[in-house]
Structures are given as structure tokens and as C-alpha cells.
Design a protein around this motif. Structure first.
Motif, PDB file in Angstrom:
ATOM      1  N   ASP A   1      -8.417  37.165 -51.828  1.00  0.00           N
ATOM      2  CA  ASP A   1      -8.589  36.898 -50.403  1.00  0.00           C
ATOM      3  C   ASP A   1      -9.830  37.629 -49.881  1.00  0.00           C
ATOM      4  N   MET A   2     -10.042  38.865 -50.336  1.00  0.00           N
ATOM      5  CA  MET A   2     -11.235  39.610 -49.932  1.00  0.00           C
ATOM      6  C   MET A   2     -12.505  38.905 -50.379  1.00  0.00           C
ATOM      7  N   VAL A   3     -12.529  38.475 -51.623  1.00  0.00           N
ATOM      8  CA  VAL A   3     -13.728  37.824 -52.157  1.00  0.00           C
ATOM      9  C   VAL A   3     -13.981  36.496 -51.432  1.00  0.00           C
ATOM     10  N   ASP A   4     -12.939  35.704 -51.224  1.00  0.00           N
ATOM     11  CA  ASP A   4     -13.109  34.436 -50.502  1.00  0.00           C
ATOM     12  C   ASP A   4     -13.603  34.682 -49.082  1.00  0.00           C
ATOM     13  N   THR A   5     -13.070  35.719 -48.457  1.00  0.00           N
ATOM     14  CA  THR A   5     -13.489  36.057 -47.096  1.00  0.00           C
ATOM     15  C   THR A   5     -14.961  36.434 -47.056  1.00  0.00           C
ATOM     16  N   LEU A   6     -15.389  37.282 -47.989  1.00  0.00           N
ATOM     17  CA  LEU A   6     -16.790  37.690 -48.035  1.00  0.00           C
ATOM     18  C   LEU A   6     -17.697  36.487 -48.289  1.00  0.00           C
ATOM     19  N   GLU A   7     -17.294  35.621 -49.190  1.00  0.00           N
ATOM     20  CA  GLU A   7     -18.092  34.418 -49.453  1.00  0.00           C
ATOM     21  C   GLU A   7     -18.225  33.568 -48.191  1.00  0.00           C
ATOM     22  N   ASN A   8     -17.132  33.431 -47.448  1.00  0.00           N
ATOM     23  CA  ASN A   8     -17.172  32.655 -46.210  1.00  0.00           C
ATOM     24  C   ASN A   8     -18.026  33.313 -45.141  1.00  0.00           C
ATOM     25  N   MET A   9     -18.223  34.623 -45.258  1.00  0.00           N
ATOM     26  CA  MET A   9     -19.061  35.352 -44.307  1.00  0.00           C
ATOM     27  C   MET A   9     -20.526  35.407 -44.765  1.00  0.00           C
TER      28      MET A   9
END
Length: 507
Positions: free
Chosen positions: A239-247
Motif C-alpha cells: 500500500d505504501m509503494v502504490d501510494t508513493l507511485e500514485n504521488m
């Protein structure tokens, strides 16, 4: 840690004085470029229709990082965002004089409760996937009145005044302009963000004090890179990695680290100012996503004396004309040199950073707790490099990234100016060498405490070009920021021995 002590002979000091004079003149150029960049951003904003994503925004978190490295924010409704781009958002200038342990003003900071600065949105706005309806923007600290005035035909006017002299983001912007104008170089940075995931016990009557919080415990006790730790926390880490990618923050890898509950996420490189922005966004995302999963995340450098500490390793590379110039061209590689694969520009810059380490620590690992992590026989103080980037390990999350990178640029520029040379590589931990070999190689112990680091900067005892390096720091950071920053760190050094572990969740 190896140190190659360069003699201050011939015209070295005179060359530095000339460089300092040129850097002072470049301050206005940095402000002019800032004005032009803001104008372009505002014209783009004015000409663009709102998007569905923007229509869904309800709140804007205006983020800043203070002298102690704490991330602070104020929140405004989205409909007010355009107006704060015009008028700024008021904030006491004393915010930059607050130590981490208390909302008080550090003595002799030069700042007081009287007087206000304006927070003006500076970075692109990013949506926060863990907080629907919320978005975030990093702010420049501007003088009062705001350097943005009025609305003209629905678009924001360009700023007419420079940033506040105590703004860390403006200091890094000035340093990067100086590096570009003096040497034609751009600095790119990527970070390894280490953190500990913690789970809080359920509150039990009789076991925990009324009104107090139950203790925190690491989520596991697995060893370095163990697959069990990764598997157990895969949901929150993914979830952290997906969030960072989306940011807009690409991730290169993640893994379990050596300490209990400790993990590391490696993010891609960007130009230094944008990299510092994205590092703060990265920390916000890690904390936010952890909370979403019922966990706490801490970046504190040394949470336990028996466990590995958390660093923020910074990967540095120099670029010219869009090309990484760290590696020497094959035709220019001299096997007789200690580092033949490095270009001359990279070698001199890195030598300045290496020689400057005793004073750089005050800016890159600047808390009382930082020095519990920087001990002999541990890796954090090393500065290895490859043909593509150098890894500066003596950095952690208690550093303000804008101030830390400004100091690194200062040391690197000084090394470039005086043609500083790197010592031969050392393939064993320095602490394993006997004292005579350490002396022969010029190896000396880095400051062992925050007080020692402050003293090292102020007295310059046995330090490489101490007066010139101190002048470089003061010129690039500016007298206002330098004074406030040192006051905060002095206050923290005095408080450190009796500070309580509540700081675990401050970083």
C-alpha cells in the motif's frame, strides 16, 4: 573515516573569498529565477480547466519542515487555495526557532513571537490516497507582505519580493543556482528511507495509566531482509509503494531491515530541490498509510540501543547538460589514481564532502539521538561510491533535507574550488585499524555527540579549511537561517540527556 587533510597554501583562501562574493551576487539571480518559475506555474494553472481529481479535493495541507527537522502543516479548504497563493498563509517566524522537544523559542535564535512570515504554495499539489479529499503542497516561506499580490484576470500574479531569509527551501534553491552558475552542474538525489513499524497495545484497565497511551512494540523481530517479515507486512508495504507511485514518487525496491519492525523503501532520484520535496512527501505517505493499517511508523535514528538505527541514505550524482558526469571517460582514466573511474569534477566534489564530514554531521545527522546511531563498527558514516552515484550514509530523518543538501553542496563546491583530492579507498572498517595506521591514513574520529558536532563547527579544531567551510555554510544558508538553526541544535543538545522517548513519534 578517512580524511585527506589539504594544506591551505597559496591562494586558496583568496579563491574562497572570491567565490563567496560571487555566491552573494547569485542570490538575486536565484530570486529572479524563482519569480519566473512561479509565473510559469501560475500561467499554467490559470489556463487549465479543473479536473475531476481537483473537483474531489476538499482540504489542502500546506507543509513545511522546520529547523529541527519536524514536518508541520496547516490545513485550508480547497476553495481557499487560490487566495493563499496570492496572499500567503500567515505563520510566526519563530516557528523556525522551535526545538523538537517543546513549542518554545530556542535562546539566541534571533527570532521571537513578534513578526509573521507567509507560507506560499511552491511545489505541485499531490493528492493523498490514504486521506480521500485531502491533498498536500510544500510551501516557501516568504516575507510579509506576501511576494504574490492580487489577482489579475483570474491568474495569480508573479512574486515581487524574495523569499524570507530564514526559508530552508530558498537556501537550497540558492545553493543549486550557485552550483549551476559556477560549475555548470546539477545535483540529483535519491533516498533510502528507513523506518520502524510499531503496533500499540490495546488499552487494559489497571495495566495502563488513565489518560496515558499503551506502549508501542515493533511488528516483528525478524533479521535483515527476511522473507517472513516482508510477507507479514506485505499488505501495508504494498500500500505504501502504490501510494508513493500514485504521488509521482517511483519506488526502486523495499525490504526488511536489521532492526525489529524495521523496513526500507528506496525511491528514485530527482533534481535536489524536487528530491527534498518528495522525501518529505514520502515520510508523510509512510506515516499516513501505516495509520490506515492501524500501525505507527517512526523514523527516529536510534529507537533502541540494542537494535539497528534508522538512516536516510542519500545517493548523490552530478549532471551536466542532462548527462551524469560521475564517471570519467575511458580515455581519461588514469590507473595510477586512487579512483580512476571517477571524473575529476566528481572526485573534487566528493572529496570536499568527505573532508567536510566532521562539520556536515551538524546538518545531516543533527539530533542528540543521531549520534547513538553513528558509532564505530557500524556502517552509517561511510560514503561509498560507484561510477553513477555516491551514497552519503550519515543522514537521518531528524535533518531538514533542504538544510542538509545545502550543506553538502557547500562542502562539495569548496572541494571543487580548491581541487581537493580523495584518499585511497579503505576496504575495512576504520575502527579495526591500529592507531598508527589510522594516523598514517589521516583517519580521525567523527564528532561523538551533538554538542561535539556544534563545537567542531564553531572551533574548527583540526578541521579541513574550517574557516572557509564555515563561511560557505553561512553564505548559502544565510545569517538568519544559520543563527536560528544553530540555536535550535544547541537547545536540543542541552535537553537531550533528559529528553523522554516521546520523540519516537515526532519523526
Amino acid at each position: 573515516m578517512p580524511f585527506h587533510f589539504l594544506s591551505k597554501e597559496s591562494e586558496g583562501p583568496g579563491m574562497v573569498d572570491q567565490l563567496l562574493s560571487r555566491i552573494s551576487l547569485l542570490t538575486s539571480l536565484a530570486d529572479e529565477r524563482y519569480i519566473e518559475e512561479k509565473r510559469e506555474q501560475q500561467e499554467s494553472l490559470a489556463s487549465r480547466l479543473s479536473t475531476p481529481a481537483e473537483d474531489a479535493r476538499k482540504r489542502v495541507r500546506v507543509l513545511l519542515c522546520d529547523s529541527s527537522g519536524l514536518r508541520r502543516c496547516r490545513v485550508v479548504p480547497w476553495h481557499r487555495f487560490r487566495s493563499i497563493g496570492t496572499t500567503g498563509l500567515g505563520l510566526t517566524s519563530a516557528c523556525m526557532a522551535q526545538p523538537a522537544y517543546s513549542d518554545c523559542i530556542a535562546p539566541n535564535s534571533g527570532l521571537d513571537p513578534v513578526g509573521e512570515i507567509r507560507l506560499v504554495p511552491a511545489s505541485p499539489v499531490v493528492d493523498l490516497p490514504w486521506a480521500p479529499g485531502h491533498c498536500m503542497v510544500l510551501a516557501d516561506m516568504c516575507t510579509q507582505p506576501s511576494p504574490l499580490i492580487g489577482l489579475q484576470q483570474g491568474a495569480l500574479s508573479p512574486p515581487t519580493l524574495p523569499s524570507w531569509s530564514g526559508c530552508p527551501r530558498a537556501a537550497l534553491r540558492r545553493a543549486l543556482v550557485a552550483l549551476k552558475e559556477e560549475y555548470g552542474l546539477s545535483l540529483m538525489c535519491g533516498f533510502e528511507t528507513e523506518f520502524v513499524l510499531l503496533r500499540r497495545e490495546q488499552w487494559v484497565p489497571g495495566r495502563h495509566l488513565e489518560g496515558g497511551l499503551p506502549p508501542l512494540h515493533p511488528v516483528d523481530d525478524a533479521p535483515y531482509a527476511h522473507s517472513r517479515a516482508t510477507g507479514a507486512c506485505a499488505a501495508v508495504l504494498d500500500d505504501m509503494v502504490d501510494t508513493l507511485e500514485n504521488m509521482g514518487i517511483p519506488c526502486l525496491q523495499y525490504h526488511a531491515e536489521s532492526g525489529p519492525g524495521q523496513f526500507e523503501i528506496v525511491t528514485s532520484h530527482f533534481e535536489a530541490l524536487e528530491a527534498a520535496d518528495k522525501l518529505l512527501f514520502t515520510r508523510e505517505a509512510i506515516v499516513g498509510v501505516a495509520a490506515k493499517h492501524g500501525l505507527e511508523a517512526s523514523f527516529v535514528p536510534k529507537m533502541s540501543s540494542s537494535a539497528a538505527g534508522c538512516g536516510c541514505h542519500c545517493h548523490l550524482s552530478l549532471w551536466k547538460g542532462g548527462v551524469n558526469i560521475m564517471a570519467a571517460a575511458p580515455s581519461l582514466q588514469d590507473p595510477a589514481q586512487p579512483h580512476p573511474s571517477l571524473s575529476e569534477q566528481a572526485s573534487c566534489f566528493l572529496a570536499g564532502v568527505l573532508q567536510g564530514l566532521p562539520t556536515l554531521l551538524l546538518f545531516t545527522a543533527p539530533s542528540f539521538n543521531s549520534f547513538d546511531r553513528l558509532v564505530p563498527d557500524s556502517s552509517p558514516a561511510a560514503t561509498p561510491f560507484s561510477s553513477l552515484n555516491a551514497e552519503y550514509k550519515a543522514m537521518d530523518a531528524t535533518a531538514n533535507p533542504y538544510i542538509a543538501l545545502t550543506a553538502i553542496v557547500a562542502a562539495g563546491m569548496l572541494g571543487s574550488l580548491v581541487k581537493c583530492t580523495l584518499p585511497p579507498p579503505l576496504q575495512v572498517p576504520p575502527a579495526l585499524l591500529d592507531p598508527s595506521e589510522q594516523a598514517e591514513r589521516g583517519i580521525s574520529r567523527l564528532p561523538a555527540s551533538l554538542s561535539d558536532a556544534i563545537s567542531q563547527l564553531e572551533t574548527g579544531r583540526n578541521a579541513w579549511m574550517c574557516d572557509e567551510l564555515q563561511a560557505m555554510y553561512a553564505t548559502l544558508l544565510g545569517p538568519c537561517l544559520m543563527r536560528a538553526y544553530l540555536a535550535v541544535r544547541r537547545a536540543e543538545a542541552a535537553k537531550g540527556p533528559i529528553d523522554m522517548p516521546r520523540m519516537h513519534l515526532l519523526y
